[in-house]
Motif scaffolding. Structure first.
Motif, short mmCIF file in Angstrom:
data_model
loop_
_atom_site.label_atom_id
_atom_site.label_comp_id
_atom_site.label_asym_id
_atom_site.label_seq_id
_atom_site.Cartn_x
_atom_site.Cartn_y
_atom_site.Cartn_z
N GLN A 100 0.94 -1.43 0.29
CA GLN A 100 0.12 -0.02 -0.04
C GLN A 100 1.14 1.85 -0.09
O GLN A 100 1.26 1.97 0.56
CB GLN A 100 -0.83 -0.35 1.13
N MET A 101 1.59 1.34 -1.03
CA MET A 101 2.54 2.55 -0.95
C MET A 101 2.24 4.27 -0.97
O MET A 101 2.57 4.52 0.04
CB MET A 101 3.15 2.72 -2.58
N GLU A 102 1.25 4.14 -1.17
CA GLU A 102 0.28 5.50 -0.84
C GLU A 102 -0.49 6.39 0.45
O GLU A 102 0.16 6.73 1.06
CB GLU A 102 -1.30 5.24 -2.27
N ARG A 103 -0.47 4.71 1.21
CA ARG A 103 -0.28 4.83 2.59
C ARG A 103 0.82 5.60 2.98
O ARG A 103 1.39 5.70 3.96
CB ARG A 103 -1.37 3.98 3.20
N ALA A 104 1.73 4.30 2.85
CA ALA A 104 2.71 4.48 3.20
C ALA A 104 3.27 5.73 3.08
O ALA A 104 4.09 6.29 3.79
CB ALA A 104 3.68 3.49 2.41
N GLU A 105 3.56 6.20 1.62
CA GLU A 105 4.03 7.74 1.87
C GLU A 105 3.42 9.03 2.72
O GLU A 105 4.47 9.22 3.35
CB GLU A 105 4.42 8.05 0.20
N VAL A 106 2.15 9.03 2.22
CA VAL A 106 1.25 9.36 3.67
C VAL A 106 1.93 9.52 5.23
O VAL A 106 2.67 10.18 5.42
CB VAL A 106 -0.83 9.06 3.83
N GLU A 107 2.11 8.37 5.74
CA GLU A 107 2.96 8.25 6.69
C GLU A 107 4.31 8.80 7.53
O GLU A 107 4.66 9.39 7.98
CB GLU A 107 2.63 6.53 7.02
N TYR A 108 5.07 8.79 5.81
CA TYR A 108 6.16 8.99 6.31
C TYR A 108 6.36 10.93 6.05
O TYR A 108 7.16 10.86 6.41
CB TYR A 108 7.43 8.50 4.66
N ARG A 109 5.37 11.12 4.84
CA ARG A 109 5.02 12.53 5.92
C ARG A 109 4.45 13.17 6.25
O ARG A 109 4.54 14.32 6.84
CB ARG A 109 4.38 13.05 4.00
N THR A 110 3.90 12.70 7.07
CA THR A 110 2.99 12.67 8.00
C THR A 110 3.91 13.03 9.09
O THR A 110 4.01 13.57 10.51
CB THR A 110 1.75 11.35 8.84
N GLY A 111 5.11 12.35 9.72
CA GLY A 111 5.92 12.41 10.36
C GLY A 111 6.88 12.96 10.29
O GLY A 111 7.12 13.68 11.58
N ALA A 124 13.41 6.78 5.25
CA ALA A 124 12.65 5.62 4.68
C ALA A 124 12.06 6.55 3.41
O ALA A 124 11.25 5.61 3.15
CB ALA A 124 11.47 5.16 5.97
N LEU A 125 11.23 7.75 3.82
CA LEU A 125 10.43 7.62 1.99
C LEU A 125 11.40 7.83 0.82
O LEU A 125 10.97 7.51 0.43
CB LEU A 125 10.27 9.37 2.46
N TRP A 139 16.69 10.56 -4.77
CA TRP A 139 17.79 10.99 -4.01
C TRP A 139 18.41 11.98 -2.94
O TRP A 139 19.29 11.43 -2.19
CB TRP A 139 18.44 11.19 -5.49
N PRO A 140 17.35 13.38 -2.69
CA PRO A 140 18.38 14.22 -2.10
C PRO A 140 17.87 13.70 -0.33
O PRO A 140 18.86 13.44 0.51
CB PRO A 140 17.42 15.34 -2.30
N LEU A 141 16.76 12.95 -0.48
CA LEU A 141 16.22 11.97 1.33
C LEU A 141 17.66 10.94 1.68
O LEU A 141 17.56 11.14 2.40
CB LEU A 141 15.37 11.51 0.82
N GLN A 142 18.12 10.63 0.84
CA GLN A 142 18.94 9.57 0.29
C GLN A 142 20.37 10.14 1.83
O GLN A 142 20.82 9.84 2.33
CB GLN A 142 19.46 8.50 -0.16
N GLU A 143 20.28 11.59 1.84
CA GLU A 143 21.15 12.50 2.46
C GLU A 143 20.87 11.85 4.26
O GLU A 143 22.15 11.69 4.69
CB GLU A 143 22.19 13.38 2.50
N ALA A 144 19.71 11.86 4.37
CA ALA A 144 19.76 11.30 5.81
C ALA A 144 20.55 10.18 6.63
O ALA A 144 21.02 10.40 7.54
CB ALA A 144 18.17 11.27 6.21
N ARG A 145 21.03 9.61 5.38
CA ARG A 145 21.64 7.94 6.39
C ARG A 145 22.79 8.29 7.13
O ARG A 145 23.21 7.48 7.90
CB ARG A 145 21.77 7.64 4.58
N ALA A 146 23.40 9.57 6.71
CA ALA A 146 24.45 9.91 7.03
C ALA A 146 24.95 9.80 8.55
O ALA A 146 25.96 9.06 9.52
CB ALA A 146 25.90 11.32 6.80
#
Length: 408
Positions: A100-111, A124-125, A139-146
């Motif tokens: 359920q990808m749309e619901r997953a995206e909503v949850e990540y963006r809500t967080g 995660a997003l 890709w830009p959100l991947q920077e959070a991994r560091a």
């Protein structure tokens, strides 16, 4: 429900809790004994339900693929702490596994709405968006991994600046290692892109076991080996970057991925492995690698393919010293069969036909969703589990295809 701060599963802890039963359940969860941990948290939930118990129980049930019950407990926790990003991330993770990808995206963006720049939600997003092919967003959100796991993405302490995508005309760049060996194999392809952007000198940091292999990649001028557990003295370059930061800086999309083979066997290794032929197989992942518990094919099922003539590509069976040796073996094979591990990336990077076997649970973003091909590796064919933990049907299909291939 008692109000306590939710733990950050899947490695929860509650050091302030006097409840020995909770500590025991959390330890089971930490060590990956998820069915036993879930049972322990269920017992706790029947006695005294707290936010931590509901959160950790939901997280364990994701790992045991009991998704409906996981949703019940995570939603129960979220009703009592709706602004907690950890809960939103866990719900997002659950909905990804449920498709359920749309619901997953909503949850990540809500967080992220409740806690902007929360690194866990951002990463995660990123994984979700990349798995959907939305690379420009992901890709830009991947920077959070560091900042999340310095043991996997080590800090870089140098006097020269990080490259942000500006022109490289005539400058030198160091690309520092991160994550697993397969990740470095996958991303070293961008060395030639850096050269195309004008870099005068491209240096790649990597584990020593990869050094001779990555030196064959187009665009690489220098290899900087980084032994595990040692501090590496780095000379000055003009700029530096990390492997997984390159796609964002280069503006990489599915349409612009460099897909030509880019790694090869070294001439000095070919004679040593001249007897290799046929089909090679890798069915075990590093126990410390991401998702190893779900990636590994049981030995008895792998034996079915070995009995059809495949040979093991695991170092303990081949006797290789490093990945340059493995590349010399793969060069002589007709086909590689591998789980999602470094061997699959190496075969793909060499342009060798490769059948890659993927788990249903926590399937990595790079394999996208429901595809049987890979835009990263045109020579690759993907075989996916349809049920969590069920490798039998995957091996049935691979065995049929292998027999048909031999008969052709």
């Amino acid at each position: 429900m008692s109000e306590t701060n939710p733990s950050d599963a899947p490695s929860p802890s509650d050091p302030s809790s006097p409840d020995a039963a909770f500590a025991q359940a959390a330890e089971l969860q930490r060590t990956g004994a998820y069915p036993e941990a879930a049972d322990a948290f269920r017992r706790l939930a029947r006695e005294t339900l707290t936010l931590n118990v509901a959160t950790n129980l939901g997280a364990c049930l994701i790992e045991t693929a009991e998704f409906d019950e996981a949703e019940h407990w995570l939603l129960t926790a979220a009703r009592h702490r709706p602004t907690e990003p950890v809960l939103r991330r866990l719900l997002g993770n659950l909905y990804v596994e449920m498709g359920q990808m749309e619901r997953a995206e909503v949850e990540y963006r809500t967080g992220l709405a409740f806690r902007p720049q929360d690194a866990g939600c951002e990463l995660a997003l990123a994984g979700l968006l990349l798995s959907l092919g939305r690379y420009a967003e992901g890709w830009p959100l991947q920077e959070a991994r560091a900042g999340l796991n310095p043991g996997v993405v080590p800090p870089v302490e140098v006097s020269f600046p990080e490259w942000q995508g500006e022109p490289l005309d005539g400058r030198s760049i160091l690309v520092w290692y991160e994550q697993g060996l397969g990740d470095q194999i996958q991303m070293c392809r961008f060395a030639q892109e850096l050269k195309a952007r004008g870099a005068a000198h491209v240096a790649l940091g990597c584990r020593p076991v990869l050094a001779d292999l990555l030196a064959t990649a187009p665009g690489v001028d220098e290899i900087v080996p980084a032994p595990r557990g040692e501090t590496v003295r780095i000379r000055d370059y003009d700029v530096w970057s990390r492997y997984f930061s390159l796609p964002a800086r280069l503006g990489t999309t599915l349409q612009t991925l460099p897909t030509a083979p880019y790694l090869s066997a070294r001439p000095d290794r070919r004679a040593r492995w001249s007897g290799a032929s046929g089909v090679g197989i890798a069915w075990r992942a590093s126990p410390t690698g991401f998702n190893a518990r779900n990636k590994n094919v049981p030995d008895d099922l792998a034996r079915r393919l070995l009995d059809l003539g495949a040979t093991s590509l695991h170092p303990e069976d081949t006797g290789v010293a490093d990945f340059a040796d493995t590349a010399a073996i793969i060069e002589r094979l007709d086909l590689v069969i591998s789980i999602d591990t470094s061997v699959a990336h190496l075969a793909g990077a060499m342009g060798k036909p490769c059948w890659t076997l993927l788990p249903r649970l926590h399937c990595d973003w790079r394999w996208l969703r429901e595809r049987t091909d890979s835009p990263w590796y045109p020579s690759m064919r993907l075989y996916r589990q349809t049920e969590v933990g069920d490798w039998t049907r995957v091996i049935d299909e691979v065995a049929r295809d292998l027999q048909a291939r031999s008969a052709a």
